[in-house]
Scaffold this active site. Structure first.
Site, PDB file in Angstrom:
ATOM      1  N   ARG A 182      84.990  12.129  15.195  1.00  0.00           N
ATOM      2  CA  ARG A 182      86.445  12.119  15.099  1.00  0.00           C
ATOM      3  C   ARG A 182      86.924  11.558  16.433  1.00  0.00           C
ATOM      4  NH1 ARG A 182      89.050  15.761  11.363  1.00  0.00           N
ATOM      5  NH2 ARG A 182      88.009  15.326   9.402  1.00  0.00           N
ATOM      6  N   ARG A 213      94.232  10.745  15.144  1.00  0.00           N
ATOM      7  CA  ARG A 213      92.770  10.791  15.073  1.00  0.00           C
ATOM      8  C   ARG A 213      92.287   9.945  13.915  1.00  0.00           C
ATOM      9  NH1 ARG A 213      91.581  12.536   9.705  1.00  0.00           N
ATOM     10  NH2 ARG A 213      92.091  14.721   9.367  1.00  0.00           N
ATOM     11  N   THR A 233      89.984  13.614   1.303  1.00  0.00           N
ATOM     12  CA  THR A 233      91.353  13.476   1.814  1.00  0.00           C
ATOM     13  C   THR A 233      91.415  12.529   3.012  1.00  0.00           C
ATOM     14  OG1 THR A 233      91.150  15.319   3.357  1.00  0.00           O
ATOM     15  CG2 THR A 233      91.959  15.837   1.153  1.00  0.00           C
ATOM     16  N   CYS A 270      85.190  14.507   3.600  1.00  0.00           N
ATOM     17  CA  CYS A 270      86.237  15.033   2.719  1.00  0.00           C
ATOM     18  C   CYS A 270      87.030  13.869   2.122  1.00  0.00           C
ATOM     19  CB  CYS A 270      87.175  15.932   3.526  1.00  0.00           C
ATOM     20  SG  CYS A 270      88.500  16.650   2.540  1.00  0.00           S
ATOM     21  N   ARG A 295     101.411  21.262   8.779  1.00  0.00           N
ATOM     22  CA  ARG A 295     100.329  22.202   9.102  1.00  0.00           C
ATOM     23  C   ARG A 295     100.836  23.166  10.163  1.00  0.00           C
ATOM     24  NH1 ARG A 295      94.584  18.724   9.271  1.00  0.00           N
ATOM     25  NH2 ARG A 295      94.829  17.829   7.205  1.00  0.00           N
ATOM     26  N   GLU A 351      94.962  22.670  10.291  1.00  0.00           N
ATOM     27  CA  GLU A 351      94.872  23.019   8.883  1.00  0.00           C
ATOM     28  C   GLU A 351      94.590  24.506   8.673  1.00  0.00           C
ATOM     29  OE1 GLU A 351      92.282  20.530   6.512  1.00  0.00           O
ATOM     30  OE2 GLU A 351      94.033  20.739   5.246  1.00  0.00           O
ATOM     31  N   GLU A 401      83.240  18.125  11.189  1.00  0.00           N
ATOM     32  CA  GLU A 401      83.366  17.787   9.768  1.00  0.00           C
ATOM     33  C   GLU A 401      82.804  16.387   9.492  1.00  0.00           C
ATOM     34  OE1 GLU A 401      87.075  18.803   7.873  1.00  0.00           O
ATOM     35  OE2 GLU A 401      87.035  16.960   6.698  1.00  0.00           O
ATOM     36  N   ARG A 407      94.967  10.476  10.761  1.00  0.00           N
ATOM     37  CA  ARG A 407      96.004  11.506  10.707  1.00  0.00           C
ATOM     38  C   ARG A 407      96.769  11.409  12.019  1.00  0.00           C
ATOM     39  NH1 ARG A 407      97.825  17.058  11.011  1.00  0.00           N
ATOM     40  NH2 ARG A 407      96.219  17.791  12.441  1.00  0.00           N
TER      41      ARG A 407
END
Ligand code: ADP
Ligand code: CIR
Length: 358
Positions: A232, A128, A276, A274, A311, A316, A228, A283
C-alpha cells in the site's frame, strides 16, 4: 475437484447467510443457490476454493462486502459471484467494461487546489494505492518463505530510492516494540493488528513475518508491506492540499514501479486482494470536521450522491471521534486514478460549500 468437507462448509456458509436477518453484505446479496451450485466444486490452480472467497463474510455477518480473492485466477474462475458484486460496488462497472489505462494525473495536480487554505475544516489529506508484486498470489496462498522473500525484495527497492523527499527507513513489524506500533497506529500511519475480516480470510498467517512499514522522515510518504495487499503506497500530510499529496504519491509510485513489476489484469486493472480496491486501487481521503452537515440525517445520502464514502477516525469499521470523519472516493474501478482523486476533491468542495451555507 473440491473435497467433500469443503463443499459442506460452503453449503453451511450459504445457509448461515440466508438465515441471518442482520446480514446485509454484498456476499449475501449475490451468493445465490445457483451460484453456490455452479462454483462449489471449482478450484484454482493454486488450490483455492469458493470457501476461501466467502469465509470472511460468512464469519463476519456485519461485513459490507464479505469476499476476498485468494489469487488472481479467483476473479475469473468465480466470476459469477465477483462480477455482479463488482458491478454493484463500483458504480455499475459491468462484465463487459474494462478499466481505462493508468492516469495518475501527472502534470495535472495543480488543477486540484487546496480545499481548505484557512485550515477551518480539514485536519489531513491522504491518498493511497495498492499494488501486488507480479508472480505472487494474495495472502491466503502465500507461504512464510514468500512473505520473507517479498519483504527482502521491496526493502532493497526502498534502500535504492534516490529522491531526497521520499528516502526513509523500513521498519519490520517483527521486532517492533508494542509502544512504537501502537503510536504509529494511533497517529494514522500504520495498519492495525488483528483485523477480524482479514483474519477470517486467512490473510494474517505467519504474522508479523514479512510485514512492515517504510516511511520517510516526515511520515508524508509511507509504504505498508504485506498487510491486506502486498504493497500500500501512501502519501499524506496535514491540511487540504490534495494536489500536493497526489504529486508526492505519483513520485513514489514511479520510483517503486521502476524497480518491481506489478500485477495488472486486462479488464480489472491493478489487482488487489479485496474487490473493492480493484482498478485504480486509489482511496483519496480527508479527515474533516463538518459540524452542521454531518449532523444532518441525510449526511450519508449526500455523500453517496457525491460518490463519497464515510469512515470513522481510525479507518474502516471504526467510529467518528470529535466530529471528525474520514471521507473518501468510493469507486476505484472504471475510472482513472486522476478521476478518482477528482471525485474526492469535487465532492469535498461541495460538502464544504454546504457547511458554509448551512
Ligand atoms: P485504507 O485507507 O488503507 O483502506 P483504513 O481505512 O483502515 O485503510 O485507513 C488506514 C489508516 O489511515 C487509518 O489509521 C486511518 O485513520 C488513516 N487515514 C485515512 N485517511 C486519512 C486522512 N485523510 N488523514 C489521516 N489519516 C488518515
Ligand atoms: C467488509 O466486507 O466489510 C470487509 N471485508 C472490508 C471490505 C472493503 N474494505 C477494504 O477492502 N479495505
Amino acid at each position: 475437484m473440491t473435497d467433500a468437507t469443503t463443499i459442506q462448509k460452503i453449503e453451511k456458509g450459504f445457509a448461515k447467510l440466508q438465515a441471518s436477518p442482520e446480514c446485509h453484505s454484498l456476499l449475501k446479496k449475490y451468493l445465490t443457490k445457483e451460484v453456490v451450485e455452479e462454483l462449489k466444486t471449482k478450484k484454482t490452480a493454486l488450490g483455492a476454493t469458493l470457501l476461501d472467497v466467502i469465509q470472511s463474510g460468512v464469519e463476519n455477518l456485519d461485513s459490507g462486502v464479505g469476499v476476498y480473492a485468494p489469487d488472481a485466477e479467483a476473479y475469473t474462475l468465480f466470476k459469477r459471484l465477483f462480477d455482479p458484486l463488482i458491478e454493484d460496488y463500483h458504480n455499475g462497472f459491468d462484465a463487459e467494461q474494462k478499466q481505462p489505462a493508468t492516469d495518475l494525473g501527472e502534470g495535472k495536480t495543480a488543477e486540484l487546489e487546496d480545499l481548505d487554505p484557512e485550515g477551518k475544516y480539514i485536519n489531513s489529506t491522504r491518498i493511497r494505492c495498492g499494488r501486488s508484486l507480479e508472480g505472487y498470489p494474495f495472502n491466503p496462498c502465500l507461504s512464510e518463505e514468500n512473505y520473507l522473500e517479498m519483504e527482502a525484495k521491496v526493502q532493497k527497492v526502498f534502500n535504492e530510492i534516490e529522491d531526497a523527499e521520499l528516502q526513509g527507513t523500513y521498519y519490520p513489524l517483527d521486532g517492533m516494540t508494542k509502544e512504537v506500533q501502537s503510536q504509529l497506529i494511533e497517529d494514522h500511519f500504520l495498519f492495525k493488528e488483528g483485523d477480524r475480516f482479514l483474519q477470517a480470510a486467512n490473510a494474517c498467517r505467519f504474522w508479523p513475518k514479512g510485514r512492515g512499514i517504510f516511511h520517510n522522515k516526515d511520515k508524508t510518504f509511507l509504504v505498508w508491506v504485506n498487510e491486506e495487499d502486498h504493497l500500500r503506497i501512501i502519501s499524506m500530510q496535514k491540511g487540504g492540499n490534495v494536489g500536493a499529496v497526489l504529486e508526492r504519491l505519483i513520485k513514489g509510485v514511479k520510483n517503486i514501479e521502476a524497480q518491481v513489476p506489478f500485477s495488472r489484469h486486462e479488464r480489472l486493472g491493478w489487482l488487489t486482494f479485496c474487490p473493492t480496491n480493484l482498478g485504480t486501487t486509489v482511496r483519496a481521503s480527508v479527515h474533516i470536521r463538518l459540524p452542521k452537515v454531518s449532523a444532518r440525517p441525510d449526511f450519508k445520502k449526500i455523500c453517496d450522491e457525491l460518490g463519497l464514502q464515510i469512515r470513522g477516525i481510525h479507518g474502516e469499521h471504526s467510529e467518528s471521534a470529535g466530529g471528525v470523519y474520514d471521507i473518501s472516493n468510493k469507486a476505484r474501478l472504471g475510472l482513472t486514478e486522476f478521476e478518482a482523486v477528482k471525485q474526492l476533491h469535487s465532492g469535498v468542495k461541495k460538502l464544504i460549500e454546504l457547511e458554509e451555507s448551512a
